[in-house]
Design an enzyme around this catalytic site. Structure first.
Site, PDB file in Angstrom:
ATOM      1  N   HIS A 142       0.836  -1.199   0.000  1.00  0.00           N
ATOM      2  CA  HIS A 142       0.000   0.000   0.000  1.00  0.00           C
ATOM      3  C   HIS A 142       0.872   1.249   0.000  1.00  0.00           C
ATOM      4  O   HIS A 142       2.088   1.182   0.180  1.00  0.00           O
ATOM      5  CB  HIS A 142      -0.930   0.018   1.215  1.00  0.00           C
ATOM      6  N   LYS A 146      -0.493   4.887   4.544  1.00  0.00           N
ATOM      7  CA  LYS A 146      -1.337   3.926   5.267  1.00  0.00           C
ATOM      8  C   LYS A 146      -0.726   3.624   6.630  1.00  0.00           C
ATOM      9  O   LYS A 146       0.465   3.330   6.741  1.00  0.00           O
ATOM     10  CB  LYS A 146      -1.506   2.643   4.452  1.00  0.00           C
TER      11      LYS A 146
END
Length: 253
Positions: A142, A146
């Site tokens: 990600h 995040k």
């Protein structure tokens, strides 16, 4: 017409959801909830759920785990359905979500993508065929903003596999401190954070002289927004209960 309130309206996902709804004829945004109340659409944004002047049919939540208590309190007191798409909840918070579903319609999943939920089904099938003979590892990637790791989606995939295998497996998140061979009954989960990666998940089944990898890659946040809006329209017609993407897919069939 389903009246929607976006919780986390000024976040990246909140703005994408607003854009998606603008192009639809079956729902509309009537308000938003966010600490940042700066207006960008044709609806007002409020700091707290209790400040909403009009009760929506459904709230779509892409905010932060710390907002859960206020959100559930409002939904329970007003009978408002809620689509919970935020990740990073602890076990106590997940139990609170499940308990709320006894009184109101709640749509709760770790990933709103149709493709990811298909990947979940494929992983279950693979586990049924390969379980016990192949080592299982999950790799998720990600963007660098995040916070939680592993991702909620990686946990969802691991749980689906583990349930298929009678919950015999343990999760291993970090190997650098372990000076030992890999155990047979473990599922390894590994996280990569970098750049603007929207979301990539690989499930690796590694056996003797062969490897099978199931993969999903999201090119934009819109795939999650579309899934969330579909969930909201679906949930508006549902009685109290806990729903997920499988419920939505079954309804489409």
């Amino acid at each position: 017409m389903v009246n929607v309130t976006i919780c986390g309206a000024n976040g990246k996902m909140g703005r994408v959801i607003s854009s998606v709804i603008k192009d639809r004829t079956d729902c509309t945004v009537i308000s938003g909830i966010d600490l940042n109340t700066e207006k960008y659409g044709d609806f007002e944004i409020y700091e707290k759920p209790k400040e909403l002047p009009v009760k929506p049919d459904v709230i779509i939540d892409y905010s932060h785990p710390s907002c859960l208590n206020d959100l559930l309190e409002y939904c329970l007191s007003t009978g408002t359905a809620v689509v919970i798409a935020t990740t990073g909840y602890n076990e106590e918070q997940i139990e609170a979500i499940k308990k709320a579903a006894e009184q109101i319609p709640v749509f709760f999943t770790f990933n709103m993508s149709l493709g990811i939920n298909l990947l979940c089904k494929l992983a279950k099938t693979a586990a049924e065929v390969l379980g016990g003979q192949f080592d299982i590892e999950i790799l998720e990637k990600h963007h660098n903003q995040k916070i939680d790791a592993p991702s909620g989606t990686a946990i969802m995939l691991a749980n689906a596999i583990n349930e298929t295998l009678d919950n015999k497996y343990q999760y291993t998140y970090d190997r650098h401190s372990q000076r030992k061979k890999r155990e047979k009954n473990e599922i390894g989960m590994h996280s990569v954070r970098g750049g603007t990666i929207v979301g990539e998940h690989d499930i690796i089944f590694a056996g003797r002289d062969e490897v099978i990898t199931l993969s999903h890659s999201a090119a934009s946040k819109e795939v999650f927004a579309v899934g969330s809006v579909n969930a909201a329209v679906f949930l508006a017609e549902c009685p109290a209960g806990l729903y997920d993407m499988a419920s939505l897919l079954d309804n489409v069939k």
